[in-house]
Scaffold this motif. Structure first.
Motif, PDB file in Angstrom:
ATOM      1  N   PRO A 162       2.624   4.145  -5.800  1.00  0.00           N
ATOM      2  CA  PRO A 162       2.737   2.785  -5.286  1.00  0.00           C
ATOM      3  C   PRO A 162       1.381   2.150  -5.034  1.00  0.00           C
ATOM      4  O   PRO A 162       0.367   2.838  -4.849  1.00  0.00           O
ATOM      5  N   SER A 163       1.378   0.823  -5.040  1.00  0.00           N
ATOM      6  CA  SER A 163       0.164   0.093  -4.696  1.00  0.00           C
ATOM      7  C   SER A 163      -0.127   0.283  -3.210  1.00  0.00           C
ATOM      8  O   SER A 163       0.740   0.080  -2.362  1.00  0.00           O
ATOM      9  N   ARG A 164      -1.344   0.684  -2.905  1.00  0.00           N
ATOM     10  CA  ARG A 164      -1.737   0.915  -1.517  1.00  0.00           C
ATOM     11  C   ARG A 164      -3.260   0.857  -1.447  1.00  0.00           C
ATOM     12  O   ARG A 164      -3.949   1.136  -2.439  1.00  0.00           O
ATOM     13  N   ASN A 182      -3.425  -6.645   3.698  1.00  0.00           N
ATOM     14  CA  ASN A 182      -2.734  -5.381   3.898  1.00  0.00           C
ATOM     15  C   ASN A 182      -2.364  -5.103   5.343  1.00  0.00           C
ATOM     16  O   ASN A 182      -1.625  -4.161   5.621  1.00  0.00           O
ATOM     17  N   GLN A 221      -5.612   2.726  -0.299  1.00  0.00           N
ATOM     18  CA  GLN A 221      -6.423   3.920  -0.583  1.00  0.00           C
ATOM     19  C   GLN A 221      -6.258   4.440  -2.011  1.00  0.00           C
ATOM     20  O   GLN A 221      -6.924   5.402  -2.408  1.00  0.00           O
ATOM     21  N   SER A 258       4.339  -3.936   3.012  1.00  0.00           N
ATOM     22  CA  SER A 258       3.872  -5.167   3.674  1.00  0.00           C
ATOM     23  C   SER A 258       4.163  -6.411   2.856  1.00  0.00           C
ATOM     24  O   SER A 258       3.931  -7.531   3.328  1.00  0.00           O
ATOM     25  N   GLY A 264      -1.724  -3.901  -1.698  1.00  0.00           N
ATOM     26  CA  GLY A 264      -0.640  -3.241  -0.994  1.00  0.00           C
ATOM     27  C   GLY A 264      -0.921  -3.180   0.506  1.00  0.00           C
ATOM     28  O   GLY A 264      -1.761  -3.928   1.008  1.00  0.00           O
ATOM     29  N   PRO A 265      -0.217  -2.278   1.240  1.00  0.00           N
ATOM     30  CA  PRO A 265       0.839  -1.398   0.764  1.00  0.00           C
ATOM     31  C   PRO A 265       2.116  -2.187   0.483  1.00  0.00           C
ATOM     32  O   PRO A 265       2.347  -3.244   1.081  1.00  0.00           O
ATOM     33  N   GLU A 266       2.953  -1.665  -0.376  1.00  0.00           N
ATOM     34  CA  GLU A 266       4.115  -2.413  -0.810  1.00  0.00           C
ATOM     35  C   GLU A 266       5.074  -2.736   0.332  1.00  0.00           C
ATOM     36  O   GLU A 266       5.775  -3.755   0.292  1.00  0.00           O
ATOM     37  N   GLY A 306       3.894   3.550   7.243  1.00  0.00           N
ATOM     38  CA  GLY A 306       3.587   3.687   5.838  1.00  0.00           C
ATOM     39  C   GLY A 306       2.146   3.385   5.482  1.00  0.00           C
ATOM     40  O   GLY A 306       1.730   3.569   4.353  1.00  0.00           O
ATOM     41  N   ASP A 307       1.342   2.918   6.445  1.00  0.00           N
ATOM     42  CA  ASP A 307      -0.078   2.691   6.223  1.00  0.00           C
ATOM     43  C   ASP A 307      -0.761   2.898   7.571  1.00  0.00           C
ATOM     44  O   ASP A 307      -0.114   3.217   8.569  1.00  0.00           O
TER      45      ASP A 307
END
Length: 379
Positions: A163-165, A82, A167, A142, A138-140, A54-55
């Motif tokens: 979502p919070s991330r 993150n 990038q 994590s 984020g990422p959420e 996811g990241d």
């Protein structure tokens, strides 16, 4: 407290190449002379775990490298970032186990959210210093939950509603999340005389810029009772300001980052793709002399933050300019190079819209002024 307490603050730390003592040696004389050094541990130190999806995941670093931090007198680490969950719950558990074995206090990541939100507290010269640590980017996936390992966090909302991330264009902190952070600060006051708030925040690889949420969030931490706010994540230094007399280091930049994870020449597709994409996103080409720290060219300018707490409650704030020698080793410069780095820190603060600072050279340390205990009752 019979003599002043020197607290030093380092930015992001990644030691996933051999000989970690060498990479820290250019600043170790300074850190060993302090009463307490607080840094930010960016990646898990583990030889196990499954890669987080996811990241863009960072690789786990060698657990034995953490001992170099202890040898350099780094006694507290924030962990809410993150990448700390990039090797899953096992990676966090292995990292914590080794830090505990070494006697390095830590905050911000643990087996569940309640544990991740707990402050780390140490005593120096009769004063109790608490560290709280929150991931704001984020990422959420994590973030810790009631049943999942991860980091403590402040939920910062993305402009696109997604979502919070890291990038994303992150613009405003969720009020409920800020209120929870402030409640944690109030609770920490019952355990400590000095509260340090570490916020993993900001825009990576871009000179001077502060995201819209950064100053309001740091101010909210001060208003809730934090005495010192330190920021990291951007991998490039940011400016410094005071709010209600208390210092905010908006971005400490890199403390010591040496890694192969950011070079395009690697066999991990996601990391190789990100190494190329970030150059286009942020408009820079890394200096080829820095293969272990291929950041924005201005990221060679760095700082170690300092707060000196005197017996009567007076607090002096300042910083020591540091510079990153190829291929990424932090050193303490002198002469014209030291002056140039100090001027850079001043300049980027003004460029980001921060108030001007009163800067005085104090035997190599840049002194930013002091305030009395009536300006900061908790101290």
């Amino acid at each position: 407290m019979s003599r002043p307490i020197d607290l030093l603050f380092l930015g992001d730390i990644i030691l996933d190449v051999p000989d970690p003592d060498h990479w820290l040696s250019g600043i170790a004389e300074v850190t060993r002379a302090a009463d307490l050094v607080i840094g930010h541990l960016e990646v898990p130190h583990t030889l196990r775990g499954e890669e987080l999806e996811g990241d863009v995941p960072a690789p786990g670093a060698e657990p034995a490298h953490l001992a170099a931090l202890a040898r350099a007198n780094i006694g507290m680490l924030s962990m809410a970032g993150n990448h700390i969950a990039d090797c899953g719950a096992i990676g966090i558990a292995d990292t914590i186990a080794e830090l505990d074995r070494l006697g390095i206090a830590h905050a911000g990541a643990d087996a569940n959210l309640a544990l991740a939100r707990r402050p780390a507290v140490v005593a120096r010269q009769g004063r109790r210093i608490a560290l709280l640590s929150y991931n704001c980017v984020g990422p959420e996936i994590s973030w810790a939950t009631g049943s999942r390992a991860g980091s403590a966090y402040v939920n910062v909302l993305a402009a696109d509603g997604g979502p919070s991330r890291p990038q994303a264009e992150l613009v405003a902190a969720d009020p409920g999340s800020v209120a929870q952070m402030q409640a944690d600060i109030a609770a920490a006051r019952l355990e400590a005389d000095v509260i340090v708030m570490a916020l993993h925040k900001g825009i990576t690889h871009r000179p001077a810029a502060l995201a819209p949420y950064e100053r309001p969030l740091a101010h909210a931490a001060i208003e809730a009772g934090a005495d010192i706010v330190v920021g990291h994540h951007a991998h490039i230094a940011r400016g410094i300001e005071f709010h209600r007399g208390r210092p905010i280091f908006h971005g400490l930049g890199n403390g010591c980052v040496v890694t192969h994870a950011l070079t395009p020449a690697q066999d991990h597709p996601a990391r190789a793709e990100w190494a190329e994409r970030r150059k286009k996103m942020f408009g820079f080409e890394p200096d080829p002399a820095y293969p272990l720290a291929p950041f924005h060219p201005e990221a060679v300018n760095g700082l170690i933050g300092r707060c000196r707490i005197h017996a009567g409650g007076r607090v002096e704030t300042g910083f020591l300019p540091i510079w990153f020698a190829p291929p990424g080793r932090p050193v303490v410069p002198d002469g014209a190079l030291k002056d140039a780095v100090a001027a850079y820190i001043d300049r980027i603060g003004l460029a980001a819209g921060l108030p001007p600072l009163e800067i005085l050279d104090d035997n190599g340390w840049i002194h930013l002024g002091s305030f009395a205990s009536d300006a900061a009752p908790a101290l």
